[in-house]
Design an enzyme around this catalytic site. Structure first.
Site, PDB file in Angstrom:
ATOM      1  N   HIS A  20       0.832  -1.213   0.000  1.00  0.00           N
ATOM      2  CA  HIS A  20       0.000   0.000   0.000  1.00  0.00           C
ATOM      3  C   HIS A  20       0.855   1.246   0.000  1.00  0.00           C
ATOM      4  O   HIS A  20       0.349   2.346   0.223  1.00  0.00           O
ATOM      5  CB  HIS A  20      -0.939   0.019   1.221  1.00  0.00           C
ATOM      6  CG  HIS A  20      -1.990  -1.052   1.140  1.00  0.00           C
ATOM      7  ND1 HIS A  20      -2.751  -1.417   2.220  1.00  0.00           N
ATOM      8  CD2 HIS A  20      -2.382  -1.841   0.109  1.00  0.00           C
ATOM      9  CE1 HIS A  20      -3.586  -2.394   1.853  1.00  0.00           C
ATOM     10  NE2 HIS A  20      -3.370  -2.660   0.596  1.00  0.00           N
ATOM     11  N   CYS A  23       5.202  12.560  -7.702  1.00  0.00           N
ATOM     12  CA  CYS A  23       4.728  13.769  -8.402  1.00  0.00           C
ATOM     13  C   CYS A  23       3.520  13.429  -9.274  1.00  0.00           C
ATOM     14  O   CYS A  23       3.585  12.509 -10.086  1.00  0.00           O
ATOM     15  CB  CYS A  23       5.856  14.328  -9.275  1.00  0.00           C
ATOM     16  SG  CYS A  23       5.330  15.741 -10.264  1.00  0.00           S
ATOM     17  N   CYS A  34       7.049  19.334  -6.859  1.00  0.00           N
ATOM     18  CA  CYS A  34       8.107  18.474  -7.385  1.00  0.00           C
ATOM     19  C   CYS A  34       9.371  19.308  -7.624  1.00  0.00           C
ATOM     20  O   CYS A  34       9.301  20.425  -8.135  1.00  0.00           O
ATOM     21  CB  CYS A  34       7.616  17.870  -8.708  1.00  0.00           C
ATOM     22  SG  CYS A  34       8.847  16.920  -9.601  1.00  0.00           S
TER      23      CYS A  34
HETATM   24  C1  BV8 Z   1      -8.178  -1.940  -5.580  1.00  0.00           C
HETATM   25  C2  BV8 Z   1      -3.483   3.390   2.294  1.00  0.00           C
HETATM   26  C3  BV8 Z   1      -9.228  -1.674  -7.629  1.00  0.00           C
HETATM   27  C4  BV8 Z   1      -4.191   4.542   2.879  1.00  0.00           C
HETATM   28  C5  BV8 Z   1      -4.975   1.560   2.270  1.00  0.00           C
HETATM   29  C6  BV8 Z   1     -16.358  -1.040  -2.333  1.00  0.00           C
HETATM   30  C7  BV8 Z   1     -16.150   0.317  -2.496  1.00  0.00           C
HETATM   31  C8  BV8 Z   1     -14.882   0.834  -2.796  1.00  0.00           C
HETATM   32  C9  BV8 Z   1     -13.793  -0.035  -2.944  1.00  0.00           C
HETATM   33  C10 BV8 Z   1     -14.022  -1.384  -2.762  1.00  0.00           C
HETATM   34  C11 BV8 Z   1     -15.278  -1.891  -2.459  1.00  0.00           C
HETATM   35  N1  BV8 Z   1     -15.171  -3.239  -2.341  1.00  0.00           N
HETATM   36  C12 BV8 Z   1     -13.881  -3.594  -2.551  1.00  0.00           C
HETATM   37  C13 BV8 Z   1     -13.190  -2.485  -2.849  1.00  0.00           C
HETATM   38  C14 BV8 Z   1     -11.781  -2.428  -3.159  1.00  0.00           C
HETATM   39  C15 BV8 Z   1     -11.049  -1.778  -1.982  1.00  0.00           C
HETATM   40  C16 BV8 Z   1     -11.391  -2.483  -0.683  1.00  0.00           C
HETATM   41  O1  BV8 Z   1     -10.920  -3.572  -0.429  1.00  0.00           O
HETATM   42  N2  BV8 Z   1     -12.223  -1.826   0.133  1.00  0.00           N
HETATM   43  C17 BV8 Z   1     -12.603  -2.444   1.398  1.00  0.00           C
HETATM   44  C18 BV8 Z   1     -12.755  -1.347   2.452  1.00  0.00           C
HETATM   45  C19 BV8 Z   1     -13.884  -3.210   1.163  1.00  0.00           C
HETATM   46  N3  BV8 Z   1      -9.651  -1.980  -2.265  1.00  0.00           N
HETATM   47  C20 BV8 Z   1      -9.018  -1.062  -2.985  1.00  0.00           C
HETATM   48  O2  BV8 Z   1      -9.517  -0.012  -3.384  1.00  0.00           O
HETATM   49  C21 BV8 Z   1      -7.582  -1.416  -3.352  1.00  0.00           C
HETATM   50  N4  BV8 Z   1      -7.445  -1.218  -4.746  1.00  0.00           N
HETATM   51  O3  BV8 Z   1      -8.855  -2.877  -5.271  1.00  0.00           O
HETATM   52  O4  BV8 Z   1      -8.059  -1.492  -6.829  1.00  0.00           O
HETATM   53  C22 BV8 Z   1      -8.667  -1.770  -8.954  1.00  0.00           C
HETATM   54  C23 BV8 Z   1      -8.440  -3.035  -9.503  1.00  0.00           C
HETATM   55  C24 BV8 Z   1      -7.930  -3.101 -10.747  1.00  0.00           C
HETATM   56  C25 BV8 Z   1      -7.632  -1.922 -11.455  1.00  0.00           C
HETATM   57  C26 BV8 Z   1      -7.855  -0.671 -10.881  1.00  0.00           C
HETATM   58  C27 BV8 Z   1      -8.369  -0.582  -9.624  1.00  0.00           C
HETATM   59  C28 BV8 Z   1      -6.619  -0.507  -2.638  1.00  0.00           C
HETATM   60  C29 BV8 Z   1      -6.571  -0.884  -1.193  1.00  0.00           C
HETATM   61  C30 BV8 Z   1      -5.506  -0.061  -0.500  1.00  0.00           C
HETATM   62  C31 BV8 Z   1      -6.207   1.044   0.245  1.00  0.00           C
HETATM   63  N5  BV8 Z   1      -5.182   1.759   1.010  1.00  0.00           N
HETATM   64  N6  BV8 Z   1      -4.052   2.224   2.909  1.00  0.00           N
HETATM   65  C32 BV8 Z   1      -3.433   4.966   4.088  1.00  0.00           C
HETATM   66  O5  BV8 Z   1      -2.938   4.080   4.837  1.00  0.00           O
HETATM   67  O6  BV8 Z   1      -3.356   6.188   4.306  1.00  0.00           O
HETATM   68  S1  BV8 Z   1      -5.843   0.383   3.097  1.00  0.00           S
HETATM   69  C33 BV8 Z   1      -5.694   0.571   4.791  1.00  0.00           C
HETATM   70  O7  BV8 Z   1      -6.394  -0.554   5.355  1.00  0.00           O
HETATM   71  C34 BV8 Z   1      -4.277   0.431   5.348  1.00  0.00           C
HETATM   72  O8  BV8 Z   1      -3.288   0.253   4.359  1.00  0.00           O
HETATM   73  C35 BV8 Z   1      -4.355  -0.812   6.186  1.00  0.00           C
HETATM   74  O9  BV8 Z   1      -3.188  -1.496   6.178  1.00  0.00           O
HETATM   75  C36 BV8 Z   1      -5.410  -1.534   5.461  1.00  0.00           C
HETATM   76  C37 BV8 Z   1      -5.962  -2.747   6.104  1.00  0.00           C
HETATM   77  O10 BV8 Z   1      -6.259  -2.420   7.446  1.00  0.00           O
HETATM   78  P1  BV8 Z   1      -5.526  -3.327   8.550  1.00  0.00           P
HETATM   79  O11 BV8 Z   1      -4.056  -3.263   8.321  1.00  0.00           O
HETATM   80  O12 BV8 Z   1      -6.145  -4.669   8.571  1.00  0.00           O
HETATM   81  O13 BV8 Z   1      -5.827  -2.530   9.869  1.00  0.00           O
HETATM   82  P2  BV8 Z   1      -7.180  -2.569  10.694  1.00  0.00           P
HETATM   83  O14 BV8 Z   1      -7.149  -1.412  11.636  1.00  0.00           O
HETATM   84  O15 BV8 Z   1      -8.334  -2.746   9.757  1.00  0.00           O
HETATM   85  O16 BV8 Z   1      -7.059  -3.918  11.530  1.00  0.00           O
HETATM   86  C38 BV8 Z   1      -6.054  -4.032  12.530  1.00  0.00           C
HETATM   87  C39 BV8 Z   1      -6.120  -5.467  12.985  1.00  0.00           C
HETATM   88  O17 BV8 Z   1      -5.081  -5.674  13.930  1.00  0.00           O
HETATM   89  C40 BV8 Z   1      -7.434  -5.807  13.685  1.00  0.00           C
HETATM   90  O18 BV8 Z   1      -7.858  -7.084  13.260  1.00  0.00           O
HETATM   91  C41 BV8 Z   1      -7.037  -5.844  15.183  1.00  0.00           C
HETATM   92  O19 BV8 Z   1      -7.771  -6.835  15.886  1.00  0.00           O
HETATM   93  C42 BV8 Z   1      -5.590  -6.275  15.090  1.00  0.00           C
HETATM   94  N7  BV8 Z   1      -4.753  -5.804  16.196  1.00  0.00           N
HETATM   95  C43 BV8 Z   1      -4.805  -4.609  16.847  1.00  0.00           C
HETATM   96  N8  BV8 Z   1      -3.815  -4.547  17.778  1.00  0.00           N
HETATM   97  C44 BV8 Z   1      -3.130  -5.722  17.685  1.00  0.00           C
HETATM   98  C45 BV8 Z   1      -3.723  -6.528  16.697  1.00  0.00           C
HETATM   99  N9  BV8 Z   1      -3.269  -7.760  16.392  1.00  0.00           N
HETATM  100  C46 BV8 Z   1      -2.203  -8.216  17.074  1.00  0.00           C
HETATM  101  N10 BV8 Z   1      -1.576  -7.507  18.047  1.00  0.00           N
HETATM  102  C47 BV8 Z   1      -2.013  -6.268  18.373  1.00  0.00           C
HETATM  103  N11 BV8 Z   1      -1.377  -5.568  19.353  1.00  0.00           N
HETATM  104 ZN    ZN Z   2       7.360  16.280 -11.255  1.00  0.00          ZN
END
Ligand code: BV8
Ligand code: ZN
Length: 241
Positions: free
Chosen positions: A121, A129, A149
């Site tokens: 990600h 840029c 840039c």
């Molecule tokens: C793509 C950057 C398409 C941002 C991130 C409906 C509408 C819109 C989109 C979609 C949709 N359905 C599906 C999609 C696609 C979408 C998607 O999956 N949406 C989800 C919400 C349904 N995906 C995308 O858009 C991806 N791109 O599919 O492209 C495409 C395909 C072909 C051609 C063109 C286009 C892009 C996905 C990337 C998005 N960017 N981050 C930023 O960070 O600023 S995602 C964001 O969520 C973070 O990167 C993060 O890493 C990621 C996942 O979250 P988690 O890491 O799991 O974190 P979370 O808080 O959720 O969970 C933490 C876990 O840890 C919990 O389970 C907790 O219990 C546990 N925990 C907590 N403490 C501890 C622990 N475990 C152990 N020890 C601890 N101490």
């Molecule tokens: Zn540039």
């Protein structure tokens, strides 16, 4: 299965494995003090993911999006890797074939010393840029808004994959290879909601891998994996070695 039994099972599997792949999410950095996305202190609480981590949001209000990333950069700049990150660096050294896939953009795996790593990600310490596509590392905290840039004066954006944006095809390809060719897949600290990362566990399972999850809570992957160990990554992951 008890936590101890789960750890024992994973250790046994790792002791005979040649190829190990690990997928991490925000949970592995929670113990370093980096807020997760969907927890109670979740990053998204004040804002909905769709509001800020999207190209549309950046086009509409680049200042707001940069202010949000500056807020996160300030938080992350003061954080250090924890024993879970360190254990994965050790794992990279132990196995012939090892690959670490992280959804995290905080750079803590790299800081800990991981090198066989895909930051699928992106990375919050990189900027790209919007005009010429040039990618640079930038550790300014804060980044002066709006950043331009150095070469073409185009508007810089965080080098991060937003919702609706496709992942880097090379990193994604390498990740799928690692997922489909490993004997053991460990999934640490991810809620298993975001695609395509959420498809890695079923994909590894279908390819015949032993899949274990380490998480504080149950996730959509918990039903599917062979072993689900509930606990803090910083306590559990070092015990797997
Ligand atoms: C793509 C950057 C398409 C941002 C991130 C409906 C509408 C819109 C989109 C979609 C949709 N359905 C599906 C999609 C696609 C979408 C998607 O999956 N949406 C989800 C919400 C349904 N995906 C995308 O858009 C991806 N791109 O599919 O492209 C495409 C395909 C072909 C051609 C063109 C286009 C892009 C996905 C990337 C998005 N960017 N981050 C930023 O960070 O600023 S995602 C964001 O969520 C973070 O990167 C993060 O890493 C990621 C996942 O979250 P988690 O890491 O799991 O974190 P979370 O808080 O959720 O969970 C933490 C876990 O840890 C919990 O389970 C907790 O219990 C546990 N925990 C907590 N403490 C501890 C622990 N475990 C152990 N020890 C601890 N101490
Ligand atoms: Zn540039």
């Amino acid at each position: 299965m008890t936590c101890e039994a789960g750890i024992h099972e994973v250790r046994a599997r790792l002791s005979s494995a040649r190829a190990v792949t690990v997928l991490t999410g925000a949970g592995i950095s929670a113990d370093s003090g980096v807020p997760t996305f969907r927890g109670t202190d979740g990053l998204w609480r004040n804002f909905r993911a769709e509001e800020l981590a999207t190209p549309e949001a950046f086009a509409r209000d680049p200042r707001l999006v940069w202010e949000w990333y500056n807020w996160r950069r300030e938080i992350i700049a003061a954080k250090l890797p924890n024993p879970a990150h360190a254990a994965l660096v050790e794992m990279e050294r132990r196995f012939d074939r090892f690959w670490l896939i992280t959804q995290n953009v905080d750079g803590l795996h790299r800081l800990a010393g991981s090198t066989k790593l895909s930051e699928i990600h992106g990375n919050i310490w990189k900027v790209s840029c919007t005009a010429c596509g040039r990618v640079d590392t930038n550790h300014d905290v804060p980044i002066p808004i709006l950043p331009q840039c150095a070469t073409c004066e185009g508007l810089l954006r965080p080098h991060i994959v937003w919702f609706g944006e496709s992942l880097d095809s090379e990193e994604l390809g390498r990740s799928f290879d690692a997922v489909n060719s490993c004997e053991v897949l460990l999934i640490v600290g991810t809620s298993g909601i975001v695609y395509p990362a959420a498809s890695f566990a079923p994909s590894a399972k279908a390819a015949g891998a032993f899949v274990a999850e380490i998480n504080l809570d149950p996730t959509p992957n918990s039903e599917l994996v062979d072993v689900s160990i509930q606990g803090n990554a910083k306590d559990i992951v070092p015990l797997l070695l």
